[in-house]
Write an enzyme that holds these catalytic residues in place. Sequence first.
Site, mmCIF file in Angstrom:
data_model
loop_
_atom_site.group_PDB
_atom_site.id
_atom_site.type_symbol
_atom_site.label_atom_id
_atom_site.label_comp_id
_atom_site.label_asym_id
_atom_site.label_seq_id
_atom_site.Cartn_x
_atom_site.Cartn_y
_atom_site.Cartn_z
ATOM 1 N N HIS A 264 0.817 -1.216 0.000
ATOM 2 C CA HIS A 264 0.000 0.000 0.000
ATOM 3 C C HIS A 264 0.852 1.269 0.000
ATOM 4 O O HIS A 264 0.403 2.317 0.452
ATOM 5 C CB HIS A 264 -0.939 0.000 1.216
ATOM 6 C CG HIS A 264 -1.880 -1.155 1.238
ATOM 7 N ND1 HIS A 264 -2.545 -1.565 2.369
ATOM 8 C CD2 HIS A 264 -2.270 -2.009 0.247
ATOM 9 C CE1 HIS A 264 -3.300 -2.621 2.098
ATOM 10 N NE2 HIS A 264 -3.154 -2.897 0.812
ATOM 11 N N GLU A 294 -3.674 -6.541 -9.717
ATOM 12 C CA GLU A 294 -2.332 -6.208 -9.226
ATOM 13 C C GLU A 294 -1.326 -7.112 -9.927
ATOM 14 O O GLU A 294 -1.530 -8.324 -10.028
ATOM 15 C CB GLU A 294 -2.268 -6.363 -7.702
ATOM 16 C CG GLU A 294 -3.286 -5.455 -7.004
ATOM 17 C CD GLU A 294 -3.357 -5.655 -5.496
ATOM 18 O OE1 GLU A 294 -2.480 -6.352 -4.942
ATOM 19 O OE2 GLU A 294 -4.293 -5.122 -4.878
ATOM 20 N N GLU A 390 -3.872 -13.406 -3.901
ATOM 21 C CA GLU A 390 -2.846 -12.371 -4.072
ATOM 22 C C GLU A 390 -1.631 -12.612 -3.174
ATOM 23 O O GLU A 390 -1.394 -11.878 -2.215
ATOM 24 C CB GLU A 390 -3.428 -10.972 -3.809
ATOM 25 C CG GLU A 390 -4.189 -10.799 -2.509
ATOM 26 C CD GLU A 390 -4.648 -9.366 -2.312
ATOM 27 O OE1 GLU A 390 -3.810 -8.445 -2.405
ATOM 28 O OE2 GLU A 390 -5.849 -9.163 -2.075
#
Length: 436
Positions: A264, A294, A390
Amino acid sequence: MASVLSLLRAGGKFLRHASWRYSSNDVTAFVENRTMKIYNGEKAPPGLFSSAEIEGRITKLRNYMQQEGLAACLLTSIHNVCYYTGGFIYCAFGRPYGLLVTPEKHVSISALIDYGQPWRRSLHDNIIFTDWKRDNYYRAVVEELGDTRGAIGIEFDHMDLQRFKKLKDHLPHSNELRDICEATMRMRMKKSNEEIAAIKNSAATADIGARACVEALGENVPEYEVALAGTQAMVRNIAKLYPDSELMDTWVWLQSAINTDGAHNPVTTRKIQKGDILSLSCFSMPQGYYTSVERTMFLDHCSDAHLKIWEANVAVHKRGLQLIKPGVKCSEIARELNELYAQFNLLKYRTFGYGHSFGVLCHYYGREAELELREDIETVLEPGMVVSMEPMVTIPEGQPGAGGYRELNILVINDDGSVDDITGFPFGPEHNIIKK
């Protein structure tokens, strides 16, 4: 005599202009006005969802209230207010907001600074509190509760101690306050057909953003320029898909080199260089419904050390995609992928869980914590759930292959038990070593 509102429209000149006549009683009456109802314009057209969809959510909440003996629910989180109003995403800016639901009422509670917009974006009613006196928010809650007696459901994970105490102090009937955060979270975890359709559109929009970012990539191009290209492409597509929706919070994180170490980390002004490891995250947000794609990328070329780690992380990602199916526990997926990382000697570099739920959430708010792919989550995957895969590892600076590696795909578990991977943008070295 000119009304106070007329005087205010004149820009406050009444205090300096001798021709104005006013009474101090007018001013007193104005600032004593603690709550009001403003129906400015017409109700907004449906954005992402039909009225029937939202009414269905409210009915489920009211059924839960009846089963648990709750006289009312006061929802205060951005995600629950959005979920149960059908599209009102509030901007708190230090003020409390809410949605009061009783067997008869459905009333959003908002500050006067937003004027009529909360009513337009709420399926039913709205009450406004003013800033003229402290704690008018709680007076609005009490006003709408009226003579309601009994337990009131609130979100313990969202209401801090100060607001909890103030609410308790203002309630006239010493109502018991009970936690409903987990119950509402579990209601949100299983998606309706309309929600899944919106999530699929949003995921396709994220793919569009990723392609725009690849087009913008280049040597000496700053991270923020790449991010801007992706954000603009996604916003424009959302506007095309949902012309009556609001547009807020769609964004891109494009990190390069050492900036990739955290998932992040914010966009910076760093200029991308050939051979850089890149971490691309495109987040499409149509009216509060979060999706993303992503990807790990490299500009021009990838070193052997980087390639070895990247290929290992892709192998974990592929295995994770295979494991997501109905009947499997979140914890079981995490444990098996831990073993695979350990075989690659990368487990010590893992940075977070393997995936999470999607729906009404955002990087600023909202999380369906019981649907995360972690070792301590025993939730069993079911049809109607939407989760990501992920995996991410970060190799510290100074070591061969330094940087953060992350791939994300979104999967929908269908009613028949099949699983759809709704992320279309490709992953892996064969696709994402970008030559320019």
